[in-house]
Design a protein around this motif. Sequence first.
Motif, PDB file in Angstrom:
ATOM      1  N   UNK A  11       0.832  -1.208   0.000  1.00  0.00           N
ATOM      2  CA  UNK A  11       0.000   0.000   0.000  1.00  0.00           C
ATOM      3  C   UNK A  11       0.865   1.256   0.000  1.00  0.00           C
ATOM      4  N   UNK A  12       1.979   1.209   0.725  1.00  0.00           N
ATOM      5  CA  UNK A  12       2.863   2.371   0.769  1.00  0.00           C
ATOM      6  C   UNK A  12       3.441   2.670  -0.607  1.00  0.00           C
ATOM      7  N   UNK A  13       3.728   1.620  -1.377  1.00  0.00           N
ATOM      8  CA  UNK A  13       4.247   1.826  -2.733  1.00  0.00           C
ATOM      9  C   UNK A  13       3.186   2.461  -3.630  1.00  0.00           C
ATOM     10  N   UNK A  14       1.945   2.009  -3.508  1.00  0.00           N
ATOM     11  CA  UNK A  14       0.859   2.589  -4.300  1.00  0.00           C
ATOM     12  C   UNK A  14       0.643   4.060  -3.944  1.00  0.00           C
ATOM     13  N   UNK A  15       0.741   4.357  -2.668  1.00  0.00           N
ATOM     14  CA  UNK A  15       0.598   5.761  -2.259  1.00  0.00           C
ATOM     15  C   UNK A  15       1.736   6.597  -2.830  1.00  0.00           C
ATOM     16  N   UNK A  16       2.926   6.038  -2.846  1.00  0.00           N
ATOM     17  CA  UNK A  16       4.077   6.760  -3.401  1.00  0.00           C
ATOM     18  C   UNK A  16       3.903   6.979  -4.903  1.00  0.00           C
ATOM     19  N   UNK A  17       3.434   5.960  -5.616  1.00  0.00           N
ATOM     20  CA  UNK A  17       3.173   6.123  -7.049  1.00  0.00           C
ATOM     21  C   UNK A  17       2.090   7.173  -7.297  1.00  0.00           C
ATOM     22  N   UNK A  18       1.085   7.208  -6.428  1.00  0.00           N
ATOM     23  CA  UNK A  18       0.027   8.204  -6.568  1.00  0.00           C
ATOM     24  C   UNK A  18       0.569   9.619  -6.398  1.00  0.00           C
ATOM     25  N   UNK A  19       1.559   9.775  -5.532  1.00  0.00           N
ATOM     26  CA  UNK A  19       2.197  11.087  -5.361  1.00  0.00           C
ATOM     27  C   UNK A  19       2.875  11.503  -6.663  1.00  0.00           C
ATOM     28  N   UNK A  20       3.558  10.558  -7.308  1.00  0.00           N
ATOM     29  CA  UNK A  20       4.215  10.885  -8.574  1.00  0.00           C
ATOM     30  C   UNK A  20       3.187  11.161  -9.675  1.00  0.00           C
ATOM     31  N   UNK A  21       2.082  10.420  -9.668  1.00  0.00           N
ATOM     32  CA  UNK A  21       1.030  10.679 -10.656  1.00  0.00           C
ATOM     33  C   UNK A  21       0.462  12.080 -10.477  1.00  0.00           C
ATOM     34  N   UNK A  22       0.289  12.507  -9.232  1.00  0.00           N
ATOM     35  CA  UNK A  22      -0.202  13.867  -8.972  1.00  0.00           C
ATOM     36  C   UNK A  22       0.835  14.897  -9.406  1.00  0.00           C
ATOM     37  N   UNK A  23       2.097  14.591  -9.176  1.00  0.00           N
ATOM     38  CA  UNK A  23       3.158  15.499  -9.599  1.00  0.00           C
ATOM     39  C   UNK A  23       3.221  15.581 -11.125  1.00  0.00           C
ATOM     40  N   UNK A  24       2.992  14.463 -11.786  1.00  0.00           N
ATOM     41  CA  UNK A  24       2.966  14.449 -13.250  1.00  0.00           C
ATOM     42  C   UNK A  24       1.875  15.377 -13.771  1.00  0.00           C
ATOM     43  N   UNK A  25       0.673  15.292 -13.182  1.00  0.00           N
ATOM     44  CA  UNK A  25      -0.437  16.206 -13.465  1.00  0.00           C
ATOM     45  C   UNK A  25      -0.711  16.315 -14.963  1.00  0.00           C
ATOM     46  N   UNK A  26      -0.791  15.172 -15.631  1.00  0.00           N
ATOM     47  CA  UNK A  26      -1.074  15.159 -17.067  1.00  0.00           C
ATOM     48  C   UNK A  26      -2.573  15.072 -17.306  1.00  0.00           C
ATOM     49  N   UNK A  27      -3.010  15.584 -18.446  1.00  0.00           N
ATOM     50  CA  UNK A  27      -4.414  15.478 -18.824  1.00  0.00           C
ATOM     51  C   UNK A  27      -4.738  14.110 -19.414  1.00  0.00           C
TER      52      UNK A  27
END
Length: 290
Positions: free
Chosen positions: A56-72
């Motif tokens: 779960x911690x890895x998924x949360x970390x990936x979600x942080x990067x996805x938010x940082x990516x902020x692509x449409x």
Amino acid sequence: MGNVLRQWACAGLVAVALAHPAAGRTIKVSTWNLDWLTARAAGDPTLPPDVHPRADADLRRLAVYAARLDADIVGFQEVDSPALAARLFPPGRYRIVMTADPVVQRTGLAVATSLTIERHPDLAALDVYPPTAPHPLRSGLDVTIGDGTANLRVLVVHLKAGCRDAAPSDRRAACLTLARQMAVLDDWVAQRQDEGVPFLVMGDFNRNLTPGDPFFHLLDQDGPLTLATAGRASPCWGGTYFIDHLLLGNQARGWLRPDSLRVLTYDEQDPARAPALSDHCPVSVRLEMP
């Protein structure tokens, strides 16, 4: 290659110069291979022995990067289910579309809710294996994305590994398979060229595509394509040549914003952390839709 990689191997968002200025509404498009993102238990017969589900911690970390990516628009690969994709690309911001493949490593799209999606049949012809093959290849996800004014045909692919830089004449099984997939992809590109619609092909090509690569020449024989990663090396995990690409055709070539190629690298510097995140980094460009 060493000097090139050192030039670009820095953390964060790395800018790479491009061409073709345009004007209009900006959207950010990205491709990201998420490296066996699955909730299946270790030892599942569909998984290689060395693949383990993310904590779960890895998924949360990936979600942080996805938010940082902020692509449409994010074209992703190697994701097992829409539910897992939604852990990274939340429903309030994105809609998830995925192929119907009976495989773990599916391709898909996360599309901003402000954009429209028209689904086309999966490009199942990319599975060039016979029906009796124990492990089918991945289909391409084919959609049209709209912003209310302009439309962009998008194909997300994940091609056969094992022929990263060999000549197309190489007789190894992986190269023969990739050549057959490239022929299928060429047919799809030729149809879009004939229709005259703006289009984007993105994903994990498992190939060091360059403007001089015979496989690239196969794809652009019916009309010019813009290879966004041409002439550049990726800083991902210390530096490598690109195998994740974005190819633009027809009017979309003129939509490409100059200097917009980016690679979102991970704060973690130790490659041993790659299995917890991904061995690929998100690659993105910005498009000015008219």
